[in-house]
Design a protein around this motif. Structure first.
Motif, PDB file in Angstrom:
ATOM      1  N   GLY A 402      -6.551  96.595  53.708  1.00 42.62           N
ATOM      2  CA  GLY A 402      -6.265  95.368  54.088  1.00 42.62           C
ATOM      3  C   GLY A 402      -6.818  94.206  53.071  1.00 42.62           C
ATOM      4  O   GLY A 402      -7.024  93.116  53.485  1.00 42.62           O
ATOM      5  N   VAL A 403      -6.630  94.675  51.905  1.00 42.52           N
ATOM      6  CA  VAL A 403      -7.220  93.720  50.920  1.00 42.52           C
ATOM      7  C   VAL A 403      -6.338  92.684  50.594  1.00 42.52           C
ATOM      8  O   VAL A 403      -7.025  91.126  50.771  1.00 42.52           O
ATOM      9  CB  VAL A 403      -7.595  94.528  49.479  1.00 42.52           C
ATOM     10  CG1 VAL A 403      -7.985  93.490  48.575  1.00 42.52           C
ATOM     11  CG2 VAL A 403      -8.584  95.665  49.687  1.00 42.52           C
ATOM     12  N   GLY A 404      -5.288  92.516  50.910  1.00 39.46           N
ATOM     13  CA  GLY A 404      -4.509  91.547  50.674  1.00 39.46           C
ATOM     14  C   GLY A 404      -4.647  90.286  51.682  1.00 39.46           C
ATOM     15  O   GLY A 404      -5.067  89.135  51.585  1.00 39.46           O
ATOM     16  N   ARG A 405      -4.851  90.784  52.975  1.00 40.40           N
ATOM     17  CA  ARG A 405      -5.395  89.807  54.007  1.00 40.40           C
ATOM     18  C   ARG A 405      -6.576  89.123  53.754  1.00 40.40           C
ATOM     19  O   ARG A 405      -7.249  88.101  54.177  1.00 40.40           O
ATOM     20  CB  ARG A 405      -5.372  90.344  55.494  1.00 40.40           C
ATOM     21  CG  ARG A 405      -3.989  90.845  55.892  1.00 40.40           C
ATOM     22  CD  ARG A 405      -3.743  91.345  57.065  1.00 40.40           C
ATOM     23  NE  ARG A 405      -4.712  92.602  57.435  1.00 40.40           N
ATOM     24  CZ  ARG A 405      -4.045  93.679  57.127  1.00 40.40           C
ATOM     25  NH1 ARG A 405      -2.969  93.904  56.926  1.00 40.40           N
ATOM     26  NH2 ARG A 405      -4.975  94.796  57.362  1.00 40.40           N
ATOM     27  N   ALA A 406      -7.771  90.135  53.425  1.00 42.94           N
ATOM     28  CA  ALA A 406      -9.058  89.697  52.985  1.00 42.94           C
ATOM     29  C   ALA A 406      -9.035  88.855  51.910  1.00 42.94           C
ATOM     30  O   ALA A 406      -9.892  87.525  52.092  1.00 42.94           O
ATOM     31  CB  ALA A 406     -10.021  91.075  52.657  1.00 42.94           C
ATOM     32  N   GLY A 453     -12.977  96.627  58.169  1.00 37.38           N
ATOM     33  CA  GLY A 453     -11.741  96.298  57.388  1.00 37.38           C
ATOM     34  C   GLY A 453     -12.056  95.643  56.127  1.00 37.38           C
ATOM     35  O   GLY A 453     -12.985  95.358  55.786  1.00 37.38           O
ATOM     36  N   GLY A 454     -10.841  95.203  55.513  1.00 40.25           N
ATOM     37  CA  GLY A 454     -10.877  94.296  54.195  1.00 40.25           C
ATOM     38  C   GLY A 454     -11.733  95.190  53.048  1.00 40.25           C
ATOM     39  O   GLY A 454     -11.417  96.230  52.833  1.00 40.25           O
ATOM     40  N   PHE A 455     -12.742  94.699  52.618  1.00 34.35           N
ATOM     41  CA  PHE A 455     -13.571  95.381  51.595  1.00 34.35           C
ATOM     42  C   PHE A 455     -14.723  96.078  52.066  1.00 34.35           C
ATOM     43  O   PHE A 455     -15.649  96.862  51.445  1.00 34.35           O
ATOM     44  CB  PHE A 455     -14.174  94.195  50.901  1.00 34.35           C
ATOM     45  CG  PHE A 455     -13.441  93.318  49.853  1.00 34.35           C
ATOM     46  CD1 PHE A 455     -12.802  94.225  48.683  1.00 34.35           C
ATOM     47  CD2 PHE A 455     -13.005  92.281  50.185  1.00 34.35           C
ATOM     48  CE1 PHE A 455     -11.894  93.560  47.827  1.00 34.35           C
ATOM     49  CE2 PHE A 455     -12.121  91.861  49.226  1.00 34.35           C
ATOM     50  CZ  PHE A 455     -11.381  92.237  47.878  1.00 34.35           C
ATOM     51  N   ALA A 456     -14.595  96.350  53.506  1.00 37.06           N
ATOM     52  CA  ALA A 456     -15.663  97.292  54.156  1.00 37.06           C
ATOM     53  C   ALA A 456     -17.140  97.068  53.527  1.00 37.06           C
ATOM     54  O   ALA A 456     -17.644  98.018  53.386  1.00 37.06           O
ATOM     55  CB  ALA A 456     -15.210  98.571  53.970  1.00 37.06           C
ATOM     56  N   ARG A 457     -17.637  95.888  53.749  1.00 38.61           N
ATOM     57  CA  ARG A 457     -18.811  95.439  53.133  1.00 38.61           C
ATOM     58  C   ARG A 457     -20.092  95.954  54.247  1.00 38.61           C
ATOM     59  O   ARG A 457     -19.775  95.932  55.301  1.00 38.61           O
ATOM     60  CB  ARG A 457     -18.889  94.070  52.849  1.00 38.61           C
ATOM     61  CG  ARG A 457     -18.037  93.482  51.738  1.00 38.61           C
ATOM     62  CD  ARG A 457     -18.003  91.917  51.591  1.00 38.61           C
ATOM     63  NE  ARG A 457     -17.148  91.465  50.746  1.00 38.61           N
ATOM     64  CZ  ARG A 457     -16.955  91.318  49.363  1.00 38.61           C
ATOM     65  NH1 ARG A 457     -17.832  92.235  48.851  1.00 38.61           N
ATOM     66  NH2 ARG A 457     -15.919  90.891  48.839  1.00 38.61           N
ATOM     67  N   THR A 458     -21.134  96.323  53.514  1.00 35.64           N
ATOM     68  CA  THR A 458     -22.411  96.793  54.267  1.00 35.64           C
ATOM     69  C   THR A 458     -23.360  95.602  53.759  1.00 35.64           C
ATOM     70  O   THR A 458     -23.826  95.873  52.391  1.00 35.64           O
ATOM     71  CB  THR A 458     -22.740  98.121  54.039  1.00 35.64           C
ATOM     72  OG1 THR A 458     -21.772  98.975  54.655  1.00 35.64           O
ATOM     73  CG2 THR A 458     -24.270  98.249  54.779  1.00 35.64           C
ATOM     74  N   VAL A 459     -23.816  94.771  54.424  1.00 35.52           N
ATOM     75  CA  VAL A 459     -24.541  93.497  54.014  1.00 35.52           C
ATOM     76  C   VAL A 459     -26.003  93.712  54.838  1.00 35.52           C
ATOM     77  O   VAL A 459     -25.918  93.495  55.907  1.00 35.52           O
ATOM     78  CB  VAL A 459     -23.894  92.216  54.509  1.00 35.52           C
ATOM     79  CG1 VAL A 459     -24.756  91.114  53.902  1.00 35.52           C
ATOM     80  CG2 VAL A 459     -22.612  92.210  53.801  1.00 35.52           C
ATOM     81  N   PRO A 460     -27.127  93.637  53.731  1.00 33.15           N
ATOM     82  CA  PRO A 460     -28.430  93.895  54.380  1.00 33.15           C
ATOM     83  C   PRO A 460     -28.664  92.298  54.705  1.00 33.15           C
ATOM     84  O   PRO A 460     -28.347  91.422  54.086  1.00 33.15           O
ATOM     85  CB  PRO A 460     -29.256  94.218  53.415  1.00 33.15           C
ATOM     86  CG  PRO A 460     -28.450  94.772  52.201  1.00 33.15           C
ATOM     87  CD  PRO A 460     -26.855  93.915  52.673  1.00 33.15           C
ATOM     88  N   VAL A 461     -29.200  92.142  56.036  1.00 30.14           N
ATOM     89  CA  VAL A 461     -29.626  90.736  56.648  1.00 30.14           C
ATOM     90  C   VAL A 461     -31.077  90.937  57.231  1.00 30.14           C
ATOM     91  O   VAL A 461     -31.663  91.875  57.484  1.00 30.14           O
ATOM     92  CB  VAL A 461     -28.939  90.252  57.678  1.00 30.14           C
ATOM     93  CG1 VAL A 461     -27.244  89.937  57.030  1.00 30.14           C
ATOM     94  CG2 VAL A 461     -28.645  91.096  58.692  1.00 30.14           C
ATOM     95  N   ASP A 462     -31.933  89.649  57.002  1.00 39.37           N
ATOM     96  CA  ASP A 462     -33.107  89.742  57.663  1.00 39.37           C
ATOM     97  C   ASP A 462     -33.168  89.040  59.156  1.00 39.37           C
ATOM     98  O   ASP A 462     -31.920  89.029  59.581  1.00 39.37           O
ATOM     99  CB  ASP A 462     -34.010  88.665  56.961  1.00 39.37           C
ATOM    100  CG  ASP A 462     -33.440  87.274  56.993  1.00 39.37           C
ATOM    101  OD1 ASP A 462     -32.702  86.976  57.668  1.00 39.37           O
ATOM    102  OD2 ASP A 462     -33.843  86.579  55.946  1.00 39.37           O
ATOM    103  N   PRO A 463     -34.058  89.380  59.931  1.00 38.26           N
ATOM    104  CA  PRO A 463     -34.061  89.118  61.419  1.00 38.26           C
ATOM    105  C   PRO A 463     -33.487  87.671  61.761  1.00 38.26           C
ATOM    106  O   PRO A 463     -32.691  87.740  62.725  1.00 38.26           O
ATOM    107  CB  PRO A 463     -35.409  89.175  61.730  1.00 38.26           C
ATOM    108  CG  PRO A 463     -36.267  90.208  60.817  1.00 38.26           C
ATOM    109  CD  PRO A 463     -35.563  89.821  59.509  1.00 38.26           C
ATOM    110  N   ALA A 464     -33.905  86.780  60.883  1.00 31.19           N
ATOM    111  CA  ALA A 464     -33.064  85.429  61.018  1.00 31.19           C
ATOM    112  C   ALA A 464     -31.861  85.348  60.835  1.00 31.19           C
ATOM    113  O   ALA A 464     -31.020  84.645  61.930  1.00 31.19           O
ATOM    114  CB  ALA A 464     -33.862  84.340  60.103  1.00 31.19           C
ATOM    115  N   LEU A 465     -31.133  85.941  59.905  1.00 30.30           N
ATOM    116  CA  LEU A 465     -29.577  85.756  59.721  1.00 30.30           C
ATOM    117  C   LEU A 465     -28.838  86.814  60.625  1.00 30.30           C
ATOM    118  O   LEU A 465     -27.846  86.319  61.209  1.00 30.30           O
ATOM    119  CB  LEU A 465     -29.371  86.226  58.179  1.00 30.30           C
ATOM    120  CG  LEU A 465     -27.859  86.074  57.838  1.00 30.30           C
ATOM    121  CD1 LEU A 465     -27.333  84.700  58.022  1.00 30.30           C
ATOM    122  CD2 LEU A 465     -27.624  86.647  56.685  1.00 30.30           C
ATOM    123  N   ALA A 466     -29.646  87.918  61.137  1.00 29.15           N
ATOM    124  CA  ALA A 466     -28.974  88.752  62.266  1.00 29.15           C
ATOM    125  C   ALA A 466     -28.906  87.956  63.384  1.00 29.15           C
ATOM    126  O   ALA A 466     -28.129  88.041  64.098  1.00 29.15           O
ATOM    127  CB  ALA A 466     -29.983  89.879  62.261  1.00 29.15           C
TER     128      ALA A 466
END
Length: 517
Positions: A402-406, A453-466
């Motif tokens: 679904g890259v076009g939609r992303a 979906g889309g770019f199927a990203r895995t994004v590390p986050v810290d406790p505040a952003l989580a």
């Protein structure tokens, strides 16, 4: 003795093309029925160049679907009487009049392949019939230089990344067999399809007729010459981007070789397309780009692992354009050379393979090429000239969908962010959170947001952003969530917001956080 030709150029004729379409429809000449006819394993084997499993599955059957399957999908001669039965509206005479076959005694000899190609876009599921030149399996030899390719992997990739928008005027530059023009025609008032190859244009025009598409105009010429002075809302291109040595004895295939040194053809497209984009207009293309030793120490964003090849692409983009460039893979000069020598039908055991390999490696060495990247480029002329342009240059190796939609949603988020972060945000429906704990520890050592979906990203986050993302359920405003977190973490609100705000913007561009509807 005069050689009997096994190649011809299609002769588009709308009446005959529609008669052929009616015959193909009558025998259900489509992807799923054909796959059921000879089985999934045989169908997959054909993609690897093996016809024998299909022939064994069909055995001696001469009813219409097996006959047309052997004739058009495999490119094999068939008995004249069986073809006449299968083509009751067009007839064999009509087939030869279209330039798609010739008669050799009691046999019909195909001069082209016709294969069904299914697709899924924002408007639903459909399928085209796409004619192209006989491939290596049917010809039994390497491809000629003016070969018109059917729907290959690059064509499917471009189709999958096209931004699903409705436009007035679209341009398909380097249309080849015409598959992108057909797809774009579903959401465009008018499509202009160009190619430097008259042979390719004949196939593209015939394919439009075969599928009953009438809003495509075909023009002959190189690059943007056929559309000088014209602007479009959407420009798509699967150009001949393969980097090929300009050395004597190296074959040049029109469908993949642009005739320029290195990645100069992709650079030329990126530099010239702005003149042909209407306000808000988008250009999308596939390409290769070189990483070179002299630029290896320079990167756009070292933390994102940006390669020097992406850095070179960035220098080609006009300052007033939005740019989103995604590198999907990177090959060494050796791996790249071997890939495209094999693509031309030559194997390491064949005479001349080493000569070609040497030419490729010498060509790369002359420019100090250390790697070649492949990916896709999106450019847009913004409607708001006072907004900072989007600049994203990234390497994305994981499987995507679904890259076009992303891409569409990312552009929309960029536009929205020009006015600031919206007051209310939601977590996208395909996002999950993963927490990793060391044995015996209560607090997680790693927290990740994972996109389905889309770019199927895995994004590390810290406790505040989580915690911020977890609270984005539409109940509280962004400012209320930030204030609550500042109190929870005992951090001054301005300090917390200065840390969170740029990362929230990135999560919106990534499609992980979306504005409330």
């Amino acid at each position: 003795m005069t050689a009997v030709p096994d190649r011809a150029q299609p002769r588009p004729d709308e009446r005959l093309a529609l008669a052929l379409a009616a015959d193909l429809d009558a025998c259900d000449f489509r992807s799923d029925p054909l796959r059921r006819l000879w089985g999934a394993e045989a169908d997959d084997a054909l993609a690897r160049g093996l016809r024998e499993p299909i022939l064994r599955a069909l055995a001696l059957r001469d009813d219409p679907l097996p006959t047309l399957g052997r004739l058009f999908v495999l490119g094999m001669p068939q008995p004249l009487a069986a073809v006449e039965r299968a083509l009751q509206r067009l007839g064999v005479d009509g087939l030869t009049a279209l330039g798609l076959a010739r008669i050799d005694g009691a046999k019909v000899v195909p001069l082209a392949v016709i294969r069904p190609q299914s697709f899924v876009d924002a408007d639903g599921v459909g399928e085209w019939w796409v004619a192209s030149d006989l491939d290596e399996v049917a010809l039994g030899r390497a491809l000629p230089a003016d070969h018109v390719l059917g729907v290959g992997g690059a064509s499917r990739t471009l189709a999958e990344i096209l931004v699903p928008i409705t436009v007035d005027r679209a341009l398909d530059l380097g249309t080849g067999c015409g598959i992108q023009a057909l797809l774009v025609s579903r959401r465009a008032g008018t499509v202009v399809a160009t190619d430097v190859s008259e042979r390719a244009l004949a196939y593209a025009a015939f394919n439009a007729q075969l599928n009953g598409v009438r809003n495509i105009e075909f023009r002959h010429g190189s690059m943007f010459e056929p559309v000088a002075g014209e602007a479009f809302d959407l420009v798509v291109s699967n150009p001949p981007f393969v980097i090929t040595p300009r050395a004597s004895g190296v074959p040049n295939y029109e469908y993949r070789d642009g005739g320029l040194v290195g990645d100069a053809l992709v650079e030329r497209f990126v530099r010239e397309v702005p003149a042909h984009l209407a306000p808000g207009g988008i250009a999308q293309l596939l390409g290769n780009w070189e990483s070179r030793a002299e630029g290896a120490s320079r990167t756009i964003d070292a933390s994102a692992g940006a390669a020097s090849g992406l850095n070179r692409v960035a220098t080609w983009v006009a300052d007033d354009l939005d740019a989103w460039v995604v590198e999907r893979e990177e090959l060494s000069p050796l791996a790249y050379a071997e890939l495209w020598i094999r693509d031309g039908g030559m194997l390491p055991r064949d005479p001349g393979f080493v000569t070609l390999l040497t030419a490729w490696l010498d060509d790369f060495a002359e420019r100090g090429v250390t790697a070649v990247g492949f990916g896709y480029i999106l450019l847009r002329r913004p409607t708001a000239t006072d907004a900072a342009p989007l600049r994203r240059f990234e390497h994305v190796a994981q499987p995507v969908s679904g890259v076009g939609r992303a891409l569409r949603d990312g552009l929309a988020a960029h536009d929205l962010l020009a006015s600031g972060i919206p007051s209310v945000l939601h977590v996208a429906a395909d996002v999950t959170e993963a927490r990793h704990h060391l044995p015996g520890e209560d607090d997680p050592s790693v927290i990740e947001l994972r996109q389905g979906g889309g770019f199927a990203r895995t994004v590390p986050v810290d406790p505040a952003l989580a915690a911020f993302v977890g609270a984005c359920d539409g109940e509280l405003t962004v400012s209320q969530i930030a204030a609550a977190l500042a109190e929870l973490f005992d951090v001054p609100l301005p300090e917390l917001w200065a840390d969170l705000e740029p990362r929230i913007r990135t999560l919106m561009l990534d499609g992980i956080l979306v504005p409330a509807s």
